[in-house]
Motif scaffolding. Structure first.
Motif, PDB file in Angstrom:
ATOM      1  N   THR A 227      52.822 -59.696-114.157  1.00  0.00           N
ATOM      2  CA  THR A 227      54.387 -59.521-114.465  1.00  0.00           C
ATOM      3  C   THR A 227      55.035 -60.514-115.243  1.00  0.00           C
ATOM      4  O   THR A 227      54.292 -61.502-115.715  1.00  0.00           O
ATOM      5  CB  THR A 227      55.062 -59.622-113.050  1.00  0.00           C
ATOM      6  OG1 THR A 227      55.102 -60.762-112.580  1.00  0.00           O
ATOM      7  CG2 THR A 227      54.862 -58.308-111.993  1.00  0.00           C
ATOM      8  N   ALA A 228      56.271 -60.573-115.741  1.00  0.00           N
ATOM      9  CA  ALA A 228      56.655 -61.412-116.667  1.00  0.00           C
ATOM     10  C   ALA A 228      56.693 -62.855-116.071  1.00  0.00           C
ATOM     11  O   ALA A 228      56.462 -63.695-116.717  1.00  0.00           O
ATOM     12  CB  ALA A 228      58.009 -61.139-116.935  1.00  0.00           C
ATOM     13  N   ASP A 229      56.798 -62.840-114.774  1.00  0.00           N
ATOM     14  CA  ASP A 229      56.657 -64.188-113.947  1.00  0.00           C
ATOM     15  C   ASP A 229      55.397 -64.572-113.516  1.00  0.00           C
ATOM     16  O   ASP A 229      55.004 -65.259-112.573  1.00  0.00           O
ATOM     17  CB  ASP A 229      57.933 -64.242-112.808  1.00  0.00           C
ATOM     18  CG  ASP A 229      57.666 -63.161-111.761  1.00  0.00           C
ATOM     19  OD1 ASP A 229      56.767 -62.162-112.120  1.00  0.00           O
ATOM     20  OD2 ASP A 229      58.543 -63.054-110.888  1.00  0.00           O
ATOM     21  N   GLY A 230      54.200 -63.857-114.025  1.00  0.00           N
ATOM     22  CA  GLY A 230      53.060 -64.236-113.650  1.00  0.00           C
ATOM     23  C   GLY A 230      52.419 -63.649-112.317  1.00  0.00           C
ATOM     24  O   GLY A 230      51.310 -64.172-111.956  1.00  0.00           O
ATOM     25  N   LYS A 231      52.962 -62.738-111.818  1.00  0.00           N
ATOM     26  CA  LYS A 231      52.606 -62.066-110.416  1.00  0.00           C
ATOM     27  C   LYS A 231      51.673 -60.761-111.003  1.00  0.00           C
ATOM     28  O   LYS A 231      51.754 -60.274-111.699  1.00  0.00           O
ATOM     29  CB  LYS A 231      53.587 -61.529-109.401  1.00  0.00           C
ATOM     30  CG  LYS A 231      54.358 -62.586-109.114  1.00  0.00           C
ATOM     31  CD  LYS A 231      55.660 -62.242-108.323  1.00  0.00           C
ATOM     32  CE  LYS A 231      56.365 -63.349-107.682  1.00  0.00           C
ATOM     33  NZ  LYS A 231      57.595 -62.821-106.852  1.00  0.00           N
TER      34      LYS A 231
ATOM     35  N   ARG B  17      62.420 -57.267-117.034  1.00  0.00           N
ATOM     36  CA  ARG B  17      61.203 -57.913-116.233  1.00  0.00           C
ATOM     37  C   ARG B  17      60.279 -56.988-116.149  1.00  0.00           C
ATOM     38  O   ARG B  17      58.907 -57.606-116.099  1.00  0.00           O
ATOM     39  CB  ARG B  17      61.807 -57.854-114.779  1.00  0.00           C
ATOM     40  CG  ARG B  17      62.831 -58.876-114.371  1.00  0.00           C
ATOM     41  CD  ARG B  17      63.424 -58.789-113.053  1.00  0.00           C
ATOM     42  NE  ARG B  17      63.997 -57.598-112.600  1.00  0.00           N
ATOM     43  CZ  ARG B  17      64.423 -57.265-111.427  1.00  0.00           C
ATOM     44  NH1 ARG B  17      64.437 -58.070-110.663  1.00  0.00           N
ATOM     45  NH2 ARG B  17      64.794 -56.007-111.362  1.00  0.00           N
ATOM     46  N   TYR B  18      60.246 -55.630-116.324  1.00  0.00           N
ATOM     47  CA  TYR B  18      59.128 -54.536-116.275  1.00  0.00           C
ATOM     48  C   TYR B  18      58.778 -53.911-117.495  1.00  0.00           C
ATOM     49  O   TYR B  18      57.952 -53.087-117.370  1.00  0.00           O
ATOM     50  CB  TYR B  18      59.272 -53.761-115.040  1.00  0.00           C
ATOM     51  CG  TYR B  18      59.544 -54.550-113.746  1.00  0.00           C
ATOM     52  CD1 TYR B  18      58.806 -55.432-113.329  1.00  0.00           C
ATOM     53  CD2 TYR B  18      60.602 -54.444-113.029  1.00  0.00           C
ATOM     54  CE1 TYR B  18      59.045 -56.188-112.117  1.00  0.00           C
ATOM     55  CE2 TYR B  18      61.047 -54.977-111.782  1.00  0.00           C
ATOM     56  CZ  TYR B  18      60.288 -55.946-111.551  1.00  0.00           C
ATOM     57  OH  TYR B  18      60.503 -56.728-110.285  1.00  0.00           O
TER      58      TYR B  18
ATOM     59  N   THR C 183      63.922 -55.285-105.651  1.00  0.00           N
ATOM     60  CA  THR C 183      63.144 -55.981-106.808  1.00  0.00           C
ATOM     61  C   THR C 183      63.162 -54.950-108.043  1.00  0.00           C
ATOM     62  O   THR C 183      62.667 -55.486-109.082  1.00  0.00           O
ATOM     63  CB  THR C 183      61.570 -56.045-106.419  1.00  0.00           C
ATOM     64  OG1 THR C 183      61.246 -54.565-106.053  1.00  0.00           O
ATOM     65  CG2 THR C 183      61.438 -56.883-105.224  1.00  0.00           C
TER      66      THR C 183
END
Length: 958
Positions: A210-214, A241-242, A273
């Motif tokens: 994901t954009a935040d590294g998940k 975000r997605y 989310t």
């Protein structure tokens, strides 16, 4: 007449006579037109409740009204076979009495059991309809499973299939896992429950982040067990975000299925989310998302709502997908859905993929018959493609061919119809109209009126085995044909020509879509006029509100607040009422609570009120479309109204029977007849009442119509006119007495005809006694002509004079009440500001003033003549003064004037406020503004006079 009004002694005998004499039937004379109402068919399993009583009162009032207007009138009665309710009832009976279920008997034997039950116990509600005085044509009673209606249902199905408007397909439906049938939205009851929201981690496939590294997406669900059937994860197309992940894949945990990430506006990116699991086979919203994205559907539940051994994979068009793997973990196979939920959540936790569990309030759908949680389920069902029919049905309301009363319900109708979905018409039951479709050994379907018809139509040899579809049709399917199937379609068209389109449908707002709209669609598709134009089923839809308890709560057995209309008619003791409300309660605590509430509310049970009082109460509360909070005090009040009418009739009969009542009466031998002022007043007022009542009936304002009857009967005829007749009957000349007797009997007789549609029993009873005295013929009031407005009988001058007389009498009575002067004590009145007209009125009506106001004298003061200290009443410009010597408490009189001044001041301030409001002045018609100004002038005049009186009292007090 009996001294005391006793409805129980007259009602059932009267009804039996009406029915036996055939008075409810159409009389066949079409010179005044035809009129038809179709009763919304109650369930054959049902019993009368307040909603039925309310709507039946309205329908019977309309029917009796139009019958008396001379219309050839039909109120069509019948009952609905109530597929699920009836089958459940008979199955429970079979289990209790024989320890068997329907499968033990087989379909044919079970159907015999249902028909046997129907013959023995299926007529409860029709018996109760009789108690309400329903003037339906019982010889035409229909049942949705009778031979004629079954033929109509079969014919409609075949024709719609031939028109390519009926098809069979695999789609999502409300599925009842206990009853094993699809059910309609109306049979689903949503209950507020405190549940949970499970937040699950879905790993991204192919090393995506994901954009935040998940390396996962977090989804939240209230039904974790359905994740076995997930086809995708959806995000909003504008969610930054997605956006980079759209088109990528998730590796669905536990089943290891690659599913895509899709973008769809359905997702609320501000909620949670912003990631939503999509399970098209187990959620209606997901089903629509799945169709938009052409997603496969994985059905993971059996018809018992247990986990399948292997998912049934279906394409978005309903065809089977044979290429995708539907494998499911063996460890879940056969688990009930809720046990599977626990097991799946535990496995997510073990895998480290359970983010959190949060409390969550949600609405859970339950089957209203079975009481179990409903599942959205992919099943093979029969559907009607309703969009083409809906277009025609929408136009019928848009162009005014069908009107809704109140009109705002058109909006509800349009909102449903303009977003209409195909109608699932099949049910997995045995009791109902079996679908006229047959299958050969290869599963090919053939539709026809019977098996022989199918074989002939498709040239199928007798040697080929055909199997009829096991399903039956939704009960709404047969009731959608109600307006024309009950009139003999497709065979007998004479009744259709006579009574179709019907005039008005009386129904509740909750079935505008389920029944009203479907009737409109079906009727306009199948019934055409001579020019081929689609015919509407009814011209008006009158929508009623719900009857609620006194606190505004919906009546339900579980709340213990249900009122039985028959208990209010016949009365019921407290112990029986408690037993009735709590007898079938499974929960002792709930039963105890309901018993306590019942004992508190009905300490003496419910007394008998009779049908007429109940009907009149319901009519008087029938405001346009709003829910009604039931009020036992109003029922008590209208029981008193019946007593008042009864006692007034006894007074009339005691003073007229065996007396000369003028032309038409048996004792009339000729001679003059002189009508008093009171006679001319009541005749004119009655005619105005007839017109007002007619206007309210035309507008479907039953509340205003009932109030019109009440006002005339109680306040004018009983309280005023009967008192005004006493001086004439006691001291009048023979001509005057004859005139008053004639007025008494003719107005009382016509009153009964005016009131009959709402209060059939008491009016028939009184009418039978008074009609000979009034020179009226006829066997029953039901077929007597309804009163008509006669402008020639409205003597405006006499009515104005008598109203003036009433004001004088009321003014004297008010002074007596305020000063606590005994009614029997004669008073002397002084009059100031007397016009020539007032003087003539005083001189002509001394008898009334002497007897009804107990005035010993009425002296007109000359201009400028001083009056002794007096208490004053105002009658227009004239002042009525009662000298206070020996009568008055000065302090109390000053307080009375102050109170009047305060009230006048408030009213003047209110009008000044309106007239100073530029918005009101700009928009209001000139005549309205002039009326307000004139009213304020009069109020200020009255205020000045009262201030003058106050000054006089101040002198006296000093």
């Amino acid at each position: 007449m009996e001294k005391t009004y006793d409805p129980q002694s007259i009602e059932q005998t009267l009804y039996q006579n009406w029915e036996e004499q055939g008075y409810f039937k159409p009389h066949g004379d079409e010179s005044q037109g035809n009129y038809c109402i179709m009763i919304p068919p109650p369930n054959v399993t049902g019993s009368l409740h307040m909603g039925h009583a309310f709507q039946d009162t309205i329908m019977d009032t309309l029917t009796r009204y139009q019958r008396m207007k001379g219309k050839n009138t039909l109120w069509q009665v019948g009952t609905d076979h109530a597929g699920i309710a009836t089958q459940m009832l008979v199955e429970r009976k079979l289990e209790a009495e024989e320890g068997k279920n329907r499968h033990d008997l087989g379909r044919d034997a079970f159907m015999d059991k249902v028909w046997e039950w129907k013959a023995q116990s299926g007529g409860t509600i029709t018996k109760q309809l009789r108690r309400m005085g329903a003037s339906v044509d019982w010889d035409r009673e229909r049942f949705t499973m009778d031979e004629g209606l079954s033929k109509a249902v079969q014919e409609v199905f075949v024709r719609l299939y031939e028109d390519e408007l009926i098809y069979r397909g695999k789609r999502l439906v409300n599925w009842d896992p206990k009853l094993h049938t699809a059910i309609s939205d109306l049979e689903v009851e949503s209950k507020e429950k405190q549940g949970h929201m499970w937040h699950l981690r879905y790993p991204l496939a192919d090393g995506e982040l994901t954009a935040d590294g998940k390396d996962y997406l977090e989804v939240a669900t209230t039904r974790p067990e359905t994740m076995l059937g997930d086809s995708a994860v959806a995000v909003h197309p504008d969610d930054e975000r997605y956006q980079a992940l759209v088109g990528k894949f998730i590796l669905l945990p536990i089943v290891n299925r690659r599913i895509p990430i899709v973008a769809d506006d359905y997702v609320d990116m501000a909620f949670g989310t912003g990631c939503v699991k999509i399970t098209p086979a187990h959620d209606f919203n997901d089903y629509e998302v799945g169709k938009r994205h052409n997603l496969p559907m994985f059905n993971v539940l059996t018809l018992d709502a247990a986990i399948r051994a292997s998912a049934e994979v279906v394409n978005s068009d309903g065809t089977f997908n044979k290429t995708l793997d539907g494998s499911l973990p063996e460890r879940f196979a056969g688990l009930d859905r809720f046990k599977a939920r626990d097991a799946i959540v535990a496995e997510f936790d073990t895998l480290g993929l359970l983010e959190k569990i949060a409390p969550h309030a949600l609405k859970v759908p339950y089957g209203d018959r079975s009481g179990v949680v409903i599942e959205p389920m992919l099943t093979d069902q029969w559907y009607v493609a309703v969009a083409p029919m809906a277009k025609t049905a929408i136009e019928a309301v848009e162009n005014g061919s069908i009107k809704f009363v109140p009109q705002q319900y058109e909006n509800m109708y349009f909102s449903w119809m303009r977003d209409i979905q195909d109608w699932c018409i099949s049910r997995q039951l045995w009791w109902g109209h079996r679908i006229p479709a047959w299958y050969d050994e290869n599963g090919k379907v053939y539709v026809g009126r019977n098996e022989a018809d199918v074989r002939a139509k498709h040239n199928i040899a007798d040697s080929m085995t055909l199997r009829q579809d096991e399903d039956v049709l939704d009960t709404w399917f047969s009731s959608a044909l109600w307006t024309f199937s009950t009139l003999g379609w497709p065979d007998n068209l004479e009744d259709l020509k006579t009574f179709h389109p019907t005039d008005v449908l009386v129904t509740g707002f909750d079935i505008i879509f389920f029944w009203v709209a479907r009737m409109i669609m079906m009727t306009m598709h199948f019934i055409k006029d001579e020019d081929g134009k689609p015919q509407v089923p009814f011209k008006t839809v009158y929508v009623t509100g719900l009857i609620r308890d006194e606190a505004g709560n919906k009546m339900s057995k579980s709340k213990g607040n249900v009122l039985d209309p028959l208990d209010m008619i016949d009365g019921i003791g407290l112990e029986d009422l408690v037993e009735k409300r709590t007898g079938n309660m499974m929960q002792p605590q709930l039963a105890a609570k309901i018993e306590k509430s019942t004992r508190k509310e009905f300490a003496d049970g419910i007394e008998a009120h009779g049908t007429d009082a109940l009907r009149f109460t319901l009519a008087a509360m029938a405001s346009t479309g709003r829910d009604i909070n039931w009020d036992m005090k109003r029922l008590d009040g209208y029981r008193s109204f019946c007593n008042k009418l009864w006692n007034a009739s006894r007074y009339v009969l005691m003073n007229t029977e065996d007396q000369d009542c003028g032309p038409g009466s048996p004792e009339h031998k000729g001679g003059e007849m002189e009508l008093s002022l009171a006679d001319r007043w009541i005749i004119g007022l009655f005619n105005q009442t007839v017109k007002t009542f007619d206007d309210h009936m035309i507008a479907y304002r039953f509340d205003l119509a009932a109030n019109t009857l009440y006002e005339f009967t109680w306040n004018q005829f009983c309280d005023w006119y009967l008192e005004l007749t006493k001086p004439v009957l006691q001291n009048g000349s023979e001509a005057q007495m004859r005139g008053t007797r004639h007025t008494l009997v003719t107005v009382l007789e016509a009153m009964q005809r005016l009131m009959h549609p709402m209060m059939p029993y008491i009016t028939e009873t009184i009418w039978q006694r008074v009609k000979p005295l009034a020179g009226v013929a006829g066997d029953t009031i039901m077929l007597a002509p309804f009163p008509t407005f006669d402008a020639a009988k409205v003597d405006s001058a006499a009515m104005a004079d008598l109203e003036w007389v009433k004001q004088v009498i009321v003014a004297v009575r008010n002074i007596r009440a305020e000063l606590n002067i005994a009614p029997s004590k004669p008073l002397n009145a002084l009059l100031r500001g007397v016009s020539a007209q007032d003087k003539a009125r005083v001189e002509a009506n001394q008898t009334f003033f002497t007897t009804l106001a107990r005035l010993e004298s009425m002296t007109i003061l000359a201009d400028g003549e001083t009056a002794p200290m007096s208490t004053t009443g105002l009658i227009g410009e004239m002042e009525l003064l009662i000298p206070m010597a020996g009568l008055i408490d000065v302090a109390a009189e000053m307080a009375r004037i102050d109170k009047q001044l305060e009230k006048l001041g408030q009213e003047i301030a209110r009008i000044e406020g309106k007239l100073s409001n530029q918005g009101f002045v700009a928009k209001a018609p000139a005549e309205v503004i002039d009326k307000e100004r004139a009213k304020m002038t009069d109020l200020k005049r009255d205020m000045d006079k009262l201030n003058e009186q106050k000054s006089e009292f101040a002198k006296l007090e000093a």
